[in-house]
Design an enzyme around this catalytic site. Structure first.
Site, mmCIF file in Angstrom:
data_model
loop_
_atom_site.group_PDB
_atom_site.id
_atom_site.type_symbol
_atom_site.label_atom_id
_atom_site.label_comp_id
_atom_site.label_asym_id
_atom_site.label_seq_id
_atom_site.Cartn_x
_atom_site.Cartn_y
_atom_site.Cartn_z
ATOM 1 N N HIS A 90 35.522 42.111 35.560
ATOM 2 C CA HIS A 90 36.862 42.171 36.135
ATOM 3 C C HIS A 90 37.037 43.359 37.076
ATOM 4 C CE1 HIS A 90 40.786 40.478 36.375
ATOM 5 N NE2 HIS A 90 40.782 39.939 35.178
ATOM 6 N N ASP A 131 38.752 39.219 40.347
ATOM 7 C CA ASP A 131 39.784 38.790 39.411
ATOM 8 C C ASP A 131 39.555 37.347 38.959
ATOM 9 O OD1 ASP A 131 41.177 41.249 39.551
ATOM 10 O OD2 ASP A 131 42.081 40.627 41.449
#
Length: 379
Positions: free
Chosen positions: A352, A356
Site C-alpha cells: 500500500h 492504492d
C-alpha cells in the site's frame, strides 16, 4: 597425492555453506562423480560430487557445521595415504574436533530421540556406535510415558529455512500489505488449453499448463499497469520497464523463487519452457545465484493443495504477488442460461506504500479479463 574437496561458492554473496549430510564415511571408496555429501547455503541446496576415484581419507567438516567457501571439507586419496594439510603462514594450527564414529542409521535415530551421541558407548568396530547401541540407550516405556508431552523430534533449522523466515518477517515488518481477491471464469481458457496442447507437445515438446497462461496474463497486465511492477526503496517508488517474473517453487525442505528475466519478451511457448526448466532446477537444487534474484513480481500457486483464496506474503522488495487457488466447477449464468463453468480464485497482495486499492484492483481486473478471454493472451 590426496585430493581436496572444498566448500563451493554458490553465488557472489555467499558467506557460509553447511554440510547437511555425509553420504560416505572415512574409509569408504568412491567413484568419480559419485555424490559424497549434501550442502546448503541461504537459498540453494545441492549435492557434492567426488572429483576423483579413491577412498575418503578424512572428513574435516561434520554434519550441521557451516564454513566459508573454499574451506576443505574432506580428502580423497589412495587407501592408506597420509593427508598432508596445507598450513597458512602466521596462523596457529586449529584444534581438530573429535569425530564421533557412528553409523548413519544410528545418527538419525539418536537425533530423532534427542540423544547426545557423545554419551553413547559404541560396540562396533573401532568403537563405532551402531543402531543397537542407540536403541539400548533409548528410555524405557515408562520413561516415554512421562515424556509423552515432550517434543518427539528436534531438527536443526537449515540455512534455507532461516533465510525464508527472515525474509518473511522482513516483508511483514517493512511493508504495508493488503490482499484483495477475485474469481475468474476460465471455462474458455481450459478449452483453449486442451485444443493447443496437442500441437504444443507435437511441435515444441512442451505441455501448456494453466500456470503458463496465468503467467502470460500477469505479464501483459503488468505492462498495462506498470505501477504494480514497482518497489519501494529508501522513500522512492522505483518502477521497472522490464518484467522479471518470479515463480515460487515448493521444495521438500523450503521454498525457492526462480526468476525469469525479461519475461515480457517471451512467447507463450518460450515462457512455458522457462517455467518448467527453472522449476526442475529448483527441485534438483541446481539454481544459480543469479537465477533467484532481481524479480519485479511473483506468482505463487497453491491450487494443487486444494486451497482457494489465501494471503500471499510479498517477496521483498516487490510491490505485488499473485496467488493462484484451485480451480473448481460451479453453475454460472451465461446470457440468462445456467450452465457449468470453471472458476479460478485469484489473490493479490500489494504494498500500500506503492499503490492504492483502486489501481491494484484495476491490475487484477485486467488479469481476470485476459484469463476469461484467453485469445487476448495469444494475440
Amino acid at each position: 597425492m590426496a585430493v581436496e574437496v572444498v566448500m563451493p561458492k554458490l553465488g557472489m554473496s555467499m558467506k557460509e555453506g553447511t554440510v547437511s549430510v555425509w553420504n560416505k564415511e572415512v574409509g569408504e571408496t568412491v567413484n568419480k562423480g559419485e555424490s559424497i555429501a549434501s550442502i546448503n547455503s541461504e537459498k540453494i541446496e545441492m549435492e557434492i560430487e567426488s572429483p576423483a576415484e579413491g577412498t575418503i581419507l578424512d572428513i574435516k567438516v561434520p554434519e550441521g557445521e557451516g564454513v566459508p567457501p573454499g574451506t576443505v571439507i574432506c580428502y580423497i586419496g589412495e587407501g592408506n595415504e597420509q593427508v598432508e594439510e596445507k598450513k597458512e603462514k602466521g596462523l596457529p594450527p586449529k584444534q581438530k574436533k573429535e569425530r564421533i564414529k557412528i553409523s548413519p542409521v544410528a545418527r538419525k535415530i539418536a537425533q530423532s530421540a534427542n540423544l547426545d551421541i557423545h554419551t553413547l558407548v559404541g560396540t562396533g568396530p573401532d568403537g563405532r556406535i551402531t543402531k543397537a547401541d542407540v536403541l539400548r540407550a533409548l528410555p524405557d516405556e515408562k520413561e516415554k510415558q512421562k515424556q509423552q508431552n515432550e517434543p518427539t523430534k528436534h531438527q536443526p533449522v537449515s540455512m534455507m529455512r532461516k533465510t525464508i523466515a527472515s525474509r518473511m518477517m522482513e516483508s511483514l515488518q517493512t511493508s504495508a500489505q493488503l490482499t484483495i481477491t477475485m474469481k475468474a471464469d476460465v471455462t474458455k481458457l481450459t478449452n483453449l488449453q486442451q485444443q493447443l496442447n496437442e500441437t504444443a507437445i507435437a511441435r515444441y515438446e512442451t505441455k501448456l499448463t494453466i500456470t503458463d497462461f496465468i503467467a502470460k496474463a500477469a505479464i501483459l497486465s503488468l505492462l498495462e499497469h506498470p505501477a504494480m511492477n514497482s518497489q519501494y526503496h529508501n522513500g522512492v517508488v522505483e518502477t521497472f520497464e522490464n518484467v522479471h517474473l518470479g515463480i515460487a517453487a515448493a521444495l521438500d525442505n523450503g521454498l525457492a523463487v526462480p526468476v525469469i528475466q525479461h519475461a515480457e519478451r517471451l512467447t507463450l511457448i518460450e515462457l512455458a519452457k522457462s517455467i518448467k526448466l527453472y522449476g526442475k532446477k529448483a527441485r534438483e537444487g541446481k539454481l544459480l545465484h543469479d537465477e533467484i534474484r532481481g524479480s519485479t513480481f511473483t506468482i505463487t500457486n497453491l491450487g494443487a493443495y486444494g486451497v482457494e483464496h489465501f494471503t500471499p506474503i510479498l517477496n521483498p522488495p516487490e510491490a505485488g504477488i499473485l496467488g493462484i487457488g484451485t480451480m473448481y466447477d460451479t453453475p454460472v449464468y451465461r446470457e440468462d442460461e445456467l450452465c457449468k463453468g470453471t472458476i479460478l480464485p485469484l489473490s493479490l497482495t500489494f504494498d500500500h506504500r506503492v499503490l492504492d486499492g483502486a489501481p491494484a484492483s484495476a491490475f487484477l481486473s485486467t488479469v481476470k479479463a485476459h484469463l476469461e478471454e484467453p485469445i487476448s493472451i495469444l494475440l
